[in-house]
Design a protein around this motif. Structure first.
Motif, PDB file in Angstrom:
ATOM      1  N   ARG A 145      38.129  33.161  53.934  1.00 36.35           N
ATOM      2  CA  ARG A 145      37.817  34.060  52.825  1.00 36.35           C
ATOM      3  C   ARG A 145      37.311  35.375  53.401  1.00 36.35           C
ATOM      4  O   ARG A 145      36.567  35.385  54.379  1.00 36.35           O
ATOM      5  CB  ARG A 145      36.772  33.417  51.922  1.00 36.35           C
ATOM      6  CG  ARG A 145      36.409  34.228  50.673  1.00 36.35           C
ATOM      7  CD  ARG A 145      35.354  33.526  49.826  1.00 36.35           C
ATOM      8  NE  ARG A 145      35.862  32.284  49.255  1.00 36.35           N
ATOM      9  CZ  ARG A 145      35.447  31.067  49.615  1.00 36.35           C
ATOM     10  NH1 ARG A 145      34.496  30.951  50.539  1.00 36.35           N
ATOM     11  NH2 ARG A 145      35.934  29.991  49.051  1.00 36.35           N
ATOM     12  N   THR A 177      36.675  39.943  52.381  1.00 33.68           N
ATOM     13  CA  THR A 177      36.686  41.027  51.403  1.00 33.68           C
ATOM     14  C   THR A 177      37.847  41.951  51.718  1.00 33.68           C
ATOM     15  O   THR A 177      37.923  42.522  52.814  1.00 33.68           O
ATOM     16  CB  THR A 177      35.371  41.809  51.422  1.00 33.68           C
ATOM     17  OG1 THR A 177      34.300  40.933  51.050  1.00 33.68           O
ATOM     18  CG2 THR A 177      35.421  42.972  50.438  1.00 33.68           C
ATOM     19  N   PRO A 232      36.985  46.826  46.284  1.00 31.14           N
ATOM     20  CA  PRO A 232      36.989  45.685  47.211  1.00 31.14           C
ATOM     21  C   PRO A 232      36.848  44.394  46.413  1.00 31.14           C
ATOM     22  O   PRO A 232      36.158  44.358  45.393  1.00 31.14           O
ATOM     23  CB  PRO A 232      35.782  45.941  48.106  1.00 31.14           C
ATOM     24  CG  PRO A 232      34.918  46.888  47.336  1.00 31.14           C
ATOM     25  CD  PRO A 232      35.827  47.713  46.488  1.00 31.14           C
ATOM     26  N   HIS A 233      37.510  43.355  46.860  1.00 32.18           N
ATOM     27  CA  HIS A 233      37.490  42.101  46.117  1.00 32.18           C
ATOM     28  C   HIS A 233      37.658  40.939  47.080  1.00 32.18           C
ATOM     29  O   HIS A 233      38.174  41.099  48.189  1.00 32.18           O
ATOM     30  CB  HIS A 233      38.600  42.075  45.071  1.00 32.18           C
ATOM     31  CG  HIS A 233      39.970  42.296  45.650  1.00 32.18           C
ATOM     32  ND1 HIS A 233      40.386  43.525  46.140  1.00 32.18           N
ATOM     33  CD2 HIS A 233      41.016  41.447  45.837  1.00 32.18           C
ATOM     34  CE1 HIS A 233      41.624  43.424  46.598  1.00 32.18           C
ATOM     35  NE2 HIS A 233      42.025  42.174  46.436  1.00 32.18           N
ATOM     36  N   GLU A 234      37.227  39.773  46.666  1.00 33.42           N
ATOM     37  CA  GLU A 234      37.285  38.587  47.523  1.00 33.42           C
ATOM     38  C   GLU A 234      38.675  37.966  47.476  1.00 33.42           C
ATOM     39  O   GLU A 234      39.258  37.785  46.410  1.00 33.42           O
ATOM     40  CB  GLU A 234      36.249  37.563  47.073  1.00 33.42           C
ATOM     41  CG  GLU A 234      36.162  36.335  47.972  1.00 33.42           C
ATOM     42  CD  GLU A 234      35.093  35.371  47.522  1.00 33.42           C
ATOM     43  OE1 GLU A 234      35.427  34.470  46.718  1.00 33.42           O
ATOM     44  OE2 GLU A 234      33.927  35.517  47.946  1.00 33.42           O
ATOM     45  N   GLY A 274      34.555  42.442  57.911  1.00 29.65           N
ATOM     46  CA  GLY A 274      34.744  43.687  57.187  1.00 29.65           C
ATOM     47  C   GLY A 274      34.766  44.936  58.012  1.00 29.65           C
ATOM     48  O   GLY A 274      34.411  46.020  57.524  1.00 29.65           O
ATOM     49  N   ALA A 315      38.958  38.685  42.240  1.00 26.39           N
ATOM     50  CA  ALA A 315      39.118  37.679  43.294  1.00 26.39           C
ATOM     51  C   ALA A 315      40.459  36.971  43.141  1.00 26.39           C
ATOM     52  O   ALA A 315      40.884  36.643  42.036  1.00 26.39           O
ATOM     53  CB  ALA A 315      37.977  36.673  43.236  1.00 26.39           C
TER      54      ALA A 315
END
Length: 721
Positions: free
Chosen positions: A484, A486, A499-501, A597, A668
């Motif tokens: 997982r 970002t 930004p999103h997971e 990141g 997400a």
């Protein structure tokens, strides 16, 4: 009985340059003409669509735009693979009969569909082909499908009637037909008043080759894994001479496709097959889509490896199973193929009298020494008339919660669980029974779904052993684990926000460096790739002349530089040639920046000369390095968290996704992938002729998918089994 000419086009000219000489086939959705290109003095196929009802002017315009888009899709795919029929033109005209006629112009093929060949062999008393020969025969189709799958495009109606045996350059091969037309017909149906009144969704496929998710949406979404299921059924049929799914009506075939206690197999069809090959086919035919191979390339690579392993275990030479997806040279013609003239002569005429109607799928081609087969082609009538339906082509990520391709399929459910599953499917089965009673086995099935059903009951999973440990990646690739991270940046441009997971459920291997000129040339020499060169919708003759010399393949001294001047389809074709695929955009970014990141692959500091080959101001020259690309892997300090090199600079890298500027606003996501169906694709990583700011791991560049420029290259990936 010769096919009719409902439009009256025979003897007339359509589009101002195609003379239509004869009807070669007619079905419920279209008429196929043998035509002549007046400018090129060459035969062509012209396929004219029938409409299910009259369309308003606005609907006609929308339909024609859609047909043009699907023609472009087919053109892109056929440019990347000789295994896909070529689209030459599209348009619409008023026929001599007065009807408005949308049409598609395609290459003319001499030969016969594979179902005719199977039927002709059966009529002569022959059985199926030897397994190695069957795998070799179908390999070109698997290669072609893998190129489409690498771009997120699924066919959804793979069957022998859509695989055409023809001679290309004196060599017998298969071509895949009917890419794109299913979506056109589905959209056409949605425009009719009947569909507007019911508010229902049209789902269509050929039930003798249908995957569970095509019979009922409770099994999940359709996608490339749907083609995997159908291709395994076709393999069984080619090797045995008989269809793999047994049943005389829709209901029986529905149960055969979806019952975990009954799975088609090579041995069950009387084919002598090694256990390793049986295991591959068993996985390809898993009821649950997430348990199958994700693409045709993964399936065929596993098949050829299983055949080679079985041969090695008995001290024999591995069978020549055709052009390997692992990068072997193209296969020679498979021995023992039925003569196409014989197969064509044995071709069945159109379907039973009275079967053709507005709800009937394309039936058979009339027997002829030369038969055209390509998208929109009427389908030859097989020995037992199939229930044919159509399904639109879209692209989607693997179903949520997908298991890694190496996961073992579940054990057959106990009787109680199977009973519960069947009780849960009774409403759909009842609908199929009623439909079959009304339409009969030779008509088109329209499955209408008004709401999602409850989830399927859990399947028993007892008695499974732990999967074997994963083999390490080869030296030229790096391993990126599932995880997982970002995706995107709050500090980046508009397309990088928000930004999103993102969760990636499958580990994958990624090329350590960008693909080189020398490696790409091997694919060109094998006939599986087209030569690189500056091209694209906006490339003028002056561009090609002035800037084309900057393409890396134009300089013999740049064999170890990254290949440039390739478009997205060319990149996907090479990856398929070596048994890989293009990475998704999410996979690319995860491999570049890792889970921590970082802004650049190596960290957050701007690129120095040892980090990346990018454009610099005159005061920032890097020693004797000139303008342009450098050998792959030269910028050793720029390694990413996964160990990949050149993920910033040198050349831009194509990914598998299409361009969607609003993709990040969806929040997400799990295993995201944007369908590669629009005109734009995505480039990542910056290049030698762009500034250092574009080399950030989150930077996205929208670019024409059909364009190859002086700084467009790529690297490949593969899912870890």
């Amino acid at each position: 009985m010769a096919p009719s000419d409902p439009f009256g086009w025979v003897g007339a000219t359509i589009g101002g340059k195609y003379r239509l000489d004869a009807v070669v086939g007619e079905g419920g959705f279209g008429v196929v003409y043998r035509g002549h290109h007046l400018g090129f003095d060459e035969p062509v196929a012209v396929k004219c669509l029938k409409l299910l009802g009259s369309l308003a002017p606005a609907e006609r315009e929308a339909f024609q735009r859609m047909l043009l888009n699907e023609g472009r899709l087919l053109h892109r795919l056929s440019r990347a693979s000789a295994g896909i029929v070529q689209a030459l033109d599209t348009g619409a005209a008023v026929a001599p009969s007065g009807e408005w006629t949308p049409y598609l112009v395609l290459e003319w093929l001499d030969g016969a569909p594979l179902d005719h060949d199977i039927a002709a062999r059966r009529a002569r008393g022959g059985a199926g082909r030897p397994l190695a020969e069957a795998i070799a025969l179908l390999a070109p189709a698997a290669h072609a499908l893998e190129i489409a799958h690498a771009q997120g495009v699924a066919h959804r109606d793979i069957k022998p009637a859509n695989l055409f045996l023809t001679d290309i350059g004196g060599r017998r091969t298969l071509k895949v037909l009917d890419f794109g037309i299913a979506k056109v017909l589905g959209e056409l149906s949605s425009m009719t008043q009947a569909m507007a009144e019911t508010g229902s969704a049209l789902r269509a496929f050929t039930v003798h080759y249908g995957a569970p998710e095509q019979f009922h949406q409770r099994f999940g979404a359709t996608g490339p894994w749907t083609d995997v299921f159908a291709l395994a059924l076709v393999l069984i049929e080619v090797a045995s001479g008989d269809r793999a799914l047994l049943g005389s009506d829709v209901t029986q075939l529905y149960i055969a496709a979806t019952d975990p206690a009954f799975r088609p197999s090579l041995r069950g069809a009387g084919v002598s097959a090694p256990e390793a090959v049986e295991a591959v086919v068993r996985r390809a035919l898993a009821v649950e889509p997430r348990e199958r191979y994700r693409t045709a390339g993964e399936l065929w690579g596993a098949l050829e490896a299983a055949m080679a392993g079985a041969a090695a275990s008995v001290g024999a030479v591995a069978p020549a199973a055709g052009s390997s997806l692992a990068g072997a040279a193209p296969a020679a013609a498979a021995p023992g193929l039925a003569d196409t003239a014989t197969a064509s002569a044995d071709a069945a005429a159109l379907g039973p009298a009275g079967a053709a109607s507005a709800l009937e799928a394309p039936r058979g081609l009339a027997g002829a020494p030369s038969v055209l087969a390509s998208p929109l082609a009427p389908e030859p009538a097989p020995p037992a008339a199939p229930l044919t339906t159509m399904r639109g082509i879209t692209a989607s990520a693997p179903p949520p919660g997908a298991l890694p391709p190496g996961s073992l399929p579940a054990a057959p459910a106990p009787a109680a669980a199977r009973s519960a599953r069947r009780r849960g499917l009774l409403p759909a089965v009842a609908s199929a029974v009623a439909l079959a009673a009304v339409l009969g086995a030779g008509a088109v099935a329209f499955f209408q779904h008004r709401a999602h059903d409850d989830a399927l009951p859990a399947r028993a999973r007892g008695g499974l052993t732990a999967p074997p440990s994963k083999a390490p990646p080869p030296p030229d690739m790096v391993r990126v684990p599932a995880g997982r991270f970002t995706m995107g940046s709050a500090k980046g441009g508009k397309s990088e926000r928000p930004p999103h997971e993102v969760t990636l459920t499958r580990a994958f291997d990624l090329d350590r460096t960008e693909v080189t000129v020398a490696a790409y040339q091997r694919c060109v020499d094998a006939g599986r790739c087209t030569p690189s060169g500056l091209h694209g919708p906006r490339a003028s003759d002056a561009d090609v002349e002035q800037r084309g010399a900057l393409c890396t393949a134009a300089d013999p001294a740049k064999a170890q530089h990254p290949i440039s001047c390739v478009d997205q389809a060319q990149a996907a074709a090479y990856c398929a040639f070596v048994g890989k695929r293009l990475p998704t955009e999410a996979e690319w970014e995860y491999a570049a920046r890792g889970a921590d990141g970082r802004e650049y692959p190596w960290g957050n500091e701007p690129p120095g000369c040892a980090h990346a080959v990018v454009s610099r101001s005159p005061g920032q020259v890097c020693g004797a390095r000139g303008k342009g690309t450098q050998e792959v892997g030269s910028a050793t300090a720029g390694a990413s968290a996964s160990g990949a090199l050149d993920m910033a600079g040198n050349v831009w890298e194509w990914v598998a996704d299409g361009w969607d500027p609003g993709a990040y606003a969806k929040g997400a996501q799990t295993d995201p992938q944007v369908p590669a169906t629009g005109s734009k694709g995505v480039l990542r990583g910056g290049s030698w002729d762009f500034s250092a700011s574009t080399a950030k791991s989150t930077f996205r560049l929208a670019f024409d998918r059909e364009a190859g420029d002086v700084s467009t290259g790529f690297r490949c990936a593969r899912t870890v089994d």
